[in-house]
Design a protein around this motif. Structure first.
Motif, PDB file in Angstrom:
ATOM      1  N   SER A   8       0.847  -1.186   0.000  1.00 21.32           N
ATOM      2  CA  SER A   8       0.000   0.000   0.000  1.00 21.32           C
ATOM      3  C   SER A   8       0.885   1.239   0.000  1.00 21.32           C
ATOM      4  O   SER A   8       2.000   1.215   0.534  1.00 21.32           O
ATOM      5  N   THR A  36       0.658   5.643   0.492  1.00 16.84           N
ATOM      6  CA  THR A  36      -0.125   6.833   0.822  1.00 16.84           C
ATOM      7  C   THR A  36       0.436   8.050   0.109  1.00 16.84           C
ATOM      8  O   THR A  36       1.637   8.325   0.188  1.00 16.84           O
ATOM      9  N   GLN A  45       0.261  12.178  -0.396  1.00 18.97           N
ATOM     10  CA  GLN A  45      -0.107  13.368   0.357  1.00 18.97           C
ATOM     11  C   GLN A  45      -0.375  14.534  -0.585  1.00 18.97           C
ATOM     12  O   GLN A  45       0.292  14.682  -1.614  1.00 18.97           O
ATOM     13  N   THR A  60      -4.896  12.985   2.296  1.00 16.97           N
ATOM     14  CA  THR A  60      -4.110  11.844   1.850  1.00 16.97           C
ATOM     15  C   THR A  60      -5.017  10.840   1.143  1.00 16.97           C
ATOM     16  O   THR A  60      -6.197  10.707   1.478  1.00 16.97           O
ATOM     17  N   THR A  89      -4.707   6.735   0.073  1.00 17.21           N
ATOM     18  CA  THR A  89      -3.939   5.502   0.135  1.00 17.21           C
ATOM     19  C   THR A  89      -4.447   4.562  -0.948  1.00 17.21           C
ATOM     20  O   THR A  89      -5.655   4.387  -1.111  1.00 17.21           O
ATOM     21  N   SER A 110      -4.434   0.791  -1.656  1.00 22.50           N
ATOM     22  CA  SER A 110      -4.201  -0.403  -0.841  1.00 22.50           C
ATOM     23  C   SER A 110      -4.056  -1.655  -1.691  1.00 22.50           C
ATOM     24  O   SER A 110      -4.642  -1.763  -2.773  1.00 22.50           O
TER      25      SER A 110
END
Lengths: 113, 116
Positions: free
Chosen positions: B18, B20, B22, B77, B79, B81
């Motif tokens: 995963s 993330t 920003q 953010t 993510t 996954s």
């Protein structure tokens, strides 16, 4: 939901000539129509936008026209230059932009020297 | 216009992991959005990031796959996954900028993800 069709997918013009890109939309409630230019490796750059209370807007060599009755809008670039070569996207929104944008598939504009 | 910064700008990710992304804006904005642009394709809205509440997802996108946070009016953010090669895309943060006028939508430079 909204559907935006964009034509042509590729447009090649001689430097100095004009280029026209056309889009149609399906939702008559759409009221915000921006155009973006995306160069290779970069994010989309807003170049001009128009709202449903206006029929035409111009900014130097770039103009956009909107026909609400026919549900289509067009981007006009005059006196094209090599730096105009890029992919151009039209978009539409029913919430003035606050509801997010539905994009056309893009037009690859090639300016031939 | 608002200045939008995204991190990372590029990354190569392993299948099953995963990542993330920003998004930081230099001014307070009401609306923040996340889009996906698959290779050679147009942009598709993933979700609207709502400040202090759950994001609003578009059809075809789910919270388990694309969890989103927005703790304040300048930061969000996204993510991605359990990534697969099909997730290889540009992920773009977008904001509604009210500093000039209402309903002007700007984009960041994007986060280019390649899943191997």
């Amino acid at each position: 939901g909204e559907n935006v069709e964009q034509h042509p997918s590729t447009l090649s013009v001689q430097e100095g000539d004009s280029a026209v890109i056309k889009c149609t939309y399906s939702d008559s409630a759409s009221n915000y129509f921006p155009w973006y230019k995306q160069e290779l490796g970069k994010g989309p750059q807003l170049i001009i936008d128009i709202r449903s209370n206006v029929g035409e807007k111009k900014d130097q060599r770039i103009a956009v026209t909107l026909n609400k009755t026919a549900k289509h809008f067009s981007l006009h670039i005059t006196e094209t230059q090599p730096e105009d070569s890029a992919v151009y996207f039209c978009a539409a929104s029913t919430g003035g932009g606050a509801d997010g944008l539905t994009f056309g598939k893009g037009t690859h504009l090639i300016i031939q020297p | 216009s608002a200045v939008i910064s995204q991190k990372p700008s590029r990354d190569i990710c392993q299948r099953g992991t995963s990542l993330t992304i920003q998004c930081q804006v230099d001014s307070q904005v009401t609306m923040m959005f996340w889009y996906r642009q698959q290779p050679g394709q147009s942009l598709t809205l993933i979700a609207t990031a709502n400040q202090g509440s759950e994001a609003t997802y578009e059809s075809g996108f789910v919270i388990d796959k694309f969890p989103i946070s927005r703790p304040n009016l300048t930061f969000s953010t996204l993510t991605v996954s359990n990534m697969s090669p099909e997730d290889s895309s540009i992920y773009l943060c977008s904001v509604e900028d009210l500093s000039l006028r209402r309903d002007t939508i700007y984009f960041g430079e994007g986060s280019w993800l390649t899943v191997v």
